[in-house]
Design a protein around this motif. Structure first.
Motif, mmCIF file in Angstrom:
data_model
loop_
_atom_site.group_PDB
_atom_site.id
_atom_site.type_symbol
_atom_site.label_atom_id
_atom_site.label_comp_id
_atom_site.label_asym_id
_atom_site.label_seq_id
_atom_site.Cartn_x
_atom_site.Cartn_y
_atom_site.Cartn_z
ATOM 1 N N ASP A 192 -2.627 12.117 -0.275
ATOM 2 C CA ASP A 192 -2.292 11.167 0.785
ATOM 3 C C ASP A 192 -3.215 9.951 0.755
ATOM 4 O O ASP A 192 -3.078 9.050 1.587
ATOM 5 C CB ASP A 192 -2.357 11.847 2.152
ATOM 6 N N ALA A 193 -4.153 9.924 -0.202
ATOM 7 C CA ALA A 193 -5.020 8.761 -0.374
ATOM 8 C C ALA A 193 -4.208 7.589 -0.917
ATOM 9 O O ALA A 193 -3.240 7.766 -1.647
ATOM 10 C CB ALA A 193 -6.166 9.098 -1.325
ATOM 11 N N THR A 194 -4.621 6.371 -0.552
ATOM 12 C CA THR A 194 -3.942 5.171 -1.032
ATOM 13 C C THR A 194 -4.232 4.958 -2.515
ATOM 14 O O THR A 194 -5.381 5.023 -2.951
ATOM 15 C CB THR A 194 -4.393 3.937 -0.238
ATOM 16 N N GLU A 249 0.837 -1.198 0.000
ATOM 17 C CA GLU A 249 0.000 0.000 0.000
ATOM 18 C C GLU A 249 0.876 1.253 0.000
ATOM 19 O O GLU A 249 1.766 1.397 0.833
ATOM 20 C CB GLU A 249 -0.935 0.012 1.214
ATOM 21 N N LYS A 250 0.583 2.122 -0.951
ATOM 22 C CA LYS A 250 1.322 3.378 -1.054
ATOM 23 C C LYS A 250 0.349 4.493 -1.400
ATOM 24 O O LYS A 250 -0.575 4.298 -2.192
ATOM 25 C CB LYS A 250 2.401 3.294 -2.137
ATOM 26 N N SER A 251 0.578 5.637 -0.803
ATOM 27 C CA SER A 251 -0.208 6.810 -1.170
ATOM 28 C C SER A 251 0.395 7.443 -2.419
ATOM 29 O O SER A 251 1.536 7.146 -2.796
ATOM 30 C CB SER A 251 -0.237 7.828 -0.028
#
Length: 399
Positions: free
Chosen positions: A201-203, A171-173
């Motif tokens: 900053d949302a995934t 998981e990365k923003s």
């Protein structure tokens, strides 16, 4: 007579069908992926489509990443996101010359398309390259040189295209994905973190990650084509066209972290001296809040006066607030007005709120900003409680 027409029709159909397959078979369609460059506009890499007519030798590259530097009001349009990008067509030799000159690696993935799919891709590109169709409104995350190519294959291949996404991806923003590329360039990193808001900053989903050419290259490498015969990988073969020795970007001693902590130390020292010597040293505050106000003005313009979706809800405005320019005016007046102390309390609360937003994960700020937020909290506290006391620095407050 009918039999003659029937023979002619069958003959024409055979010739047309045969020529179609001969024409389609003579084409090779490839995805080109270019490594990042050193400039901000090239730091995330690039994608393009290569089409080779093996019968005539024509070798073209379709490039969705071009724009007109000579467009009227270029800077204003670029800032507002009203500058159109376009699909350009050039020869492979011309395209590759730039990457040879700047020593950027280029890789090619030949795609295993059937004749009809090749024909549809070529028609799609030719229609898109017409003057009335070639321009589009660029969006860094959702409509760029990479996503345009991905979307084209999804339209042409439809349900036959399977991305085969990783079952448990990391998981990365969007911000973390950007940081992978700008981390070696800390000033660019700081500028991007100042300009872009909490929305990044949302995934990012696996499909979202394909806005970056490297990630799209990996996605194409995992993808397959199903339903039009035996299941096969989308990528038939791959090769490296240009490869150069890895370049190590030397980190500069003058970076945001060092600069911000030096500023913080200076303000700590003058605050200590101001307290012991009963002086305000307001000149330093005029410079500090003047710069913060200008940064806040830029943040507000990007948030409210442009069409960039990524610059919305930017909580950097809590500590870099345009109203700080009014505070500068108040501090420069011969007599300090009562509202100045009220504004100092407001600025203190805003800076504290920024820290809370950061801790709660509502927006990730650039790490180098920690000392600046501490300075704001320190100086607003100091001035709030000492404007009336230290008359050597300033006269009485206006009533």
């Amino acid at each position: 007579m009918k039999s003659v027409f029937k023979k002619l029709f069958l003959t024409y159909t055979f010739i047309y069908t045969f020529s179609f397959f001969v024409q389609a078979e003579s084409y090779q369609v490839s995805l080109l992926t270019c490594d990042p460059g050193d400039e901000i506009y090239s730091i995330f890499g690039h994608s393009a489509i290569r089409v080779i007519n093996q019968e005539t030798g024509e070798d073209l590259v379709y490039n969705y990443g071009t724009f007109d530097f000579n467009a009227p009001y270029f800077v204003v349009k670029f800032t507002q996101r009203t500058l159109d990008y376009m699909l350009s067509v050039t020869t492979f030799d011309r395209f590759i010359y730039e990457y040879q000159y700047f020593q950027r690696n280029v890789r090619e993935q030949e795609l295993d398309l059937n004749d009809q799919q090749k024909d549809e891709i070529i028609k799609f590109l030719k229609i898109n390259s017409l003057p009335e169709n070639k321009s589009y409104r660029y969006d860094f995350f959702y409509d760029n040189c990479a996503t345009r190519i991905r979307d084209m294959f999804e339209v042409v291949l439809g349900k036959n295209l399977k991305w085969n996404e990783i079952n448990e991806p990391e998981e990365k923003s969007f911000r973390e994905l950007i940081d992978e590329y700008v981390y070696p360039l800390p000033w660019y990193d700081l500028g991007i973190d100042l300009a872009l808001g909490s929305v990044i900053d949302a995934t990012a989903s696996e499909r979202d990650k394909q806005f970056l050419p490297d990630y799209m290259e990996m996605a194409f490498g995992r993808a397959s084509i199903e339903g039009d015969g035996p299941t096969r990988p989308l990528v038939k073969s791959q090769r490296t066209i240009l490869e150069f020795p890895e370049r190590n970007i030397a980190g500069s001693l003058f970076n945001p972290y060092l600069a911000m902590w030096l500023i913080a130390i200076i303000f700590m020292v003058i605050t200590y001296l101001g307290y012991t010597k009963k002086r305000l040293f307001i000149g330093f505050d005029v410079a500090l809040f003047g710069i913060l106000g200008l940064i806040g003005l830029l943040v507000a313009i990007l948030w409210f006066l442009t069409f960039h979706s990524q610059t919305k809800w930017n909580w950097n405005i809590l500590w870099a607030f345009p109203g700080h320019l009014i505070l500068v005016y108040g501090l420069l007046k011969h007599k300090i007005s009562v509202w100045v102390r009220k504004y100092l309390m407001f600025a203190l609360i805003m800076a504290d709120a920024a820290v809370v937003f950061w801790i709660l994960g509502w927006q990730s700020f650039h790490p180098s900003l920690i000392p600046i937020m501490l300075v704001i909290i320190l100086r607003t506290n100091f001035l709030y409680y000492n404007l009336e006391k230290f008359k050597s620095g300033r006269p009485n407050l206006e009533k």
